[in-house]
Design a protein around this motif. Sequence first.
Motif, PDB file in Angstrom:
ATOM      1  N   VAL A  27      17.945  12.499 -18.047  1.00  0.00           N
ATOM      2  CA  VAL A  27      16.652  11.914 -18.390  1.00  0.00           C
ATOM      3  C   VAL A  27      15.610  13.010 -18.577  1.00  0.00           C
ATOM      4  O   VAL A  27      14.831  12.991 -19.524  1.00  0.00           O
ATOM      5  N   TYR A  28      15.641  14.016 -17.688  1.00  0.00           N
ATOM      6  CA  TYR A  28      14.652  15.086 -17.823  1.00  0.00           C
ATOM      7  C   TYR A  28      14.883  15.863 -19.105  1.00  0.00           C
ATOM      8  O   TYR A  28      13.948  16.228 -19.806  1.00  0.00           O
ATOM      9  N   GLY A  29      16.142  16.090 -19.422  1.00  0.00           N
ATOM     10  CA  GLY A  29      16.454  16.833 -20.628  1.00  0.00           C
ATOM     11  C   GLY A  29      15.930  16.148 -21.873  1.00  0.00           C
ATOM     12  O   GLY A  29      15.559  16.797 -22.840  1.00  0.00           O
ATOM     13  N   ILE A  30      15.880  14.821 -21.836  1.00  0.00           N
ATOM     14  CA  ILE A  30      15.548  14.106 -23.077  1.00  0.00           C
ATOM     15  C   ILE A  30      14.068  13.747 -23.164  1.00  0.00           C
ATOM     16  O   ILE A  30      13.470  13.865 -24.219  1.00  0.00           O
ATOM     17  N   ILE A  31      13.442  13.276 -22.077  1.00  0.00           N
ATOM     18  CA  ILE A  31      12.018  12.934 -22.192  1.00  0.00           C
ATOM     19  C   ILE A  31      11.135  13.697 -21.219  1.00  0.00           C
ATOM     20  O   ILE A  31       9.970  13.352 -21.054  1.00  0.00           O
ATOM     21  N   LYS A  32      11.646  14.722 -20.553  1.00  0.00           N
ATOM     22  CA  LYS A  32      10.840  15.573 -19.664  1.00  0.00           C
ATOM     23  C   LYS A  32      10.113  14.760 -18.599  1.00  0.00           C
ATOM     24  O   LYS A  32       8.926  14.931 -18.371  1.00  0.00           O
ATOM     25  N   LEU A  33      10.830  13.843 -17.995  1.00  0.00           N
ATOM     26  CA  LEU A  33      10.226  13.009 -16.957  1.00  0.00           C
ATOM     27  C   LEU A  33      11.107  13.072 -15.728  1.00  0.00           C
ATOM     28  O   LEU A  33      12.325  12.918 -15.828  1.00  0.00           O
ATOM     29  N   ILE A  34      10.489  13.320 -14.563  1.00  0.00           N
ATOM     30  CA  ILE A  34      11.245  13.220 -13.308  1.00  0.00           C
ATOM     31  C   ILE A  34      11.266  11.746 -12.963  1.00  0.00           C
ATOM     32  O   ILE A  34      10.257  11.172 -12.571  1.00  0.00           O
ATOM     33  N   ASN A  35      12.406  11.132 -13.123  1.00  0.00           N
ATOM     34  CA  ASN A  35      12.503   9.700 -12.890  1.00  0.00           C
ATOM     35  C   ASN A  35      12.673   9.443 -11.388  1.00  0.00           C
ATOM     36  O   ASN A  35      13.782   9.322 -10.893  1.00  0.00           O
TER      37      ASN A  35
END
Lengths: 292, 313
Positions: A27-35
């Motif tokens: 998820v971080y790789g794709i939208i730069k968000l710490i989920n």
Amino acid sequence: MEWLQQLVNGISIGSIYALIALGYTMVYGIIKLINFAHGDVFMIGAFVGFYGLTHWHIGFIPSLLAAMIICSILGVVIERLAYKRLRNATRIAALITAIGMSLLIEYTTIFFRGAQPEAYPDNAVISKTFTVFGTQISSESIIILVTTIVLMLLLQFIVHKTKIGKAMRAVSHDMEAARLMGINVNNTISATFAIGSALAGAAGVVFGLYYTKIDPLMGIIPGVKAFIAAVLGGIGSIPGAMTGGMVLGIVETVVSALGFSMWRDAAAFIILILILIFKPAGIFGKNTREKV
Amino acid sequence: MKISKTFWIYTIIAIIGYAIIQVMISSGQLDMYYSNLLITIAINVMLAVSLHLVIGITGQFSIGHAGFLAVGAYISAICTMQLHLPFIVGLLAGAIVAAIAGLIVGIPTLRLRGDYLAIATLGFAEIIRIIFLNWEYVGGAAGMQVMQQTTWTYAFFGMLITIIVISNFTRSRHGRACIAIREDEIAADAMGINITYYKVLAFAIGSLFAGLAGGLFSHNFFIIQPAQFGFLKSFDILIYVVLGGLGSLSGAVIAAVALTIISLYLQDFPETRMIIYSLVLILVMLYRPVGLMGTKEITDLFKRKRKGGDAHE
């Protein structure tokens, strides 16, 4: 032989971290968000697995699959409801939403079923202990390891050999260019969330098997530690998440074995801070220079 | 001249407000329940304002503020309970040690940005909590008995000093440097602002006042435990700042007061409270990401009116 024993325990815990870390890193790789809500998806997976084994009596493999399916649906719902609108928002806004989502899942679960813990049944899988070179290996650790390896091979296959995997790699490389090439970016991001959350769901079930006790707030600490594992391995890198999870698991077991079990959680955070200060790109990460 | 005049007017209004409430407390018109609520509000306002300096003014996203609260709480409790020093000395010691902790945490972590900084501050707060958890001298997980010494006077003046220092800091040359860092770090660097110095300075001042609030916090309850200073406490403080508006001091104050009162009424339903909190947080971020007040102050509302009047003349 004592050290070999610790290594086995460390690998068992480490593979759970690695499974959760994969979702973070994708998820971080794709939208730069710490989920931040990822740890709670893991918790939901553990509960689905628990109900599968004790209430619906469908056995281990179907429970695992049920947890994976329900978690991937949950992941996509979270993404569509909250994160999708925040694609162009500031990083702080996205991070706060993720924290809010995490608390919402935790306390909604407590609201509906109470905060009391549950125990996984002992007879979920064949419980047996093998002795290899004087090392006790329980069947649970073997199941954890096998599940992890199978899922990781599957993930490698999806990411490198299928069309959706190619799309995921393209979107994480450059979202705008991918869109111009005709890739449906929204569907690709949803697919990333679905796969990541399914892995977290599977991690929840194997966590339940290994530790037996589950509760609605159990996702916080493994979630944060899996994030540390992802940073350690280099966030955005799939082999990095696997390595990071294993390293973290082994370090924690060693710290416990040396008699500092109360400091185990602190060890993970110290690793995080050291890696952030000295090698923020992680073991497998690429160094990116900031441009104006 | 004009700024210092408004400053004194506000200070005098605040002190009159304090005096009225103090008279009501001493004459027994406000009972323990309400005076306790007022003290809690004052402590939460201090926490909100101190975090506002770090997040709202300097733009450094810290989610480990409860760690400094814990340092202040424990150090002041050690001073009063173990070393038998006066309460005021304990408060100052707690604040100073918290500021030192802020320096120790800030110097390495403030080189990080955005998400990484958030996670690193969270990590430090957890390490601080684990240290207190394993320190037998302060009671470990069972906690530490503390005498109740916080009164409305201490809480009010703590809050007043916090607000005065931070609002004056924001308006000073140093505060403008911090705002420049918030707006664009690279541009601020190019303008000759020492980025690391100002980030660490803002972080240390924020920690100082969080530590002061910690001293008041620990002496308001009868016991302090490491579990009180976990991630949820940091989150409580964060929501005041975010809801009030990132960059608005009065917004942070209003949010802290309002949420303290709301959470008092919801304290019998802790799950419902957390569900409402998290929903509010998500909805605010989705539909009004700058928070309720944005970067505006409540005094700006009056200013606009006056400006209209000037134009008329």
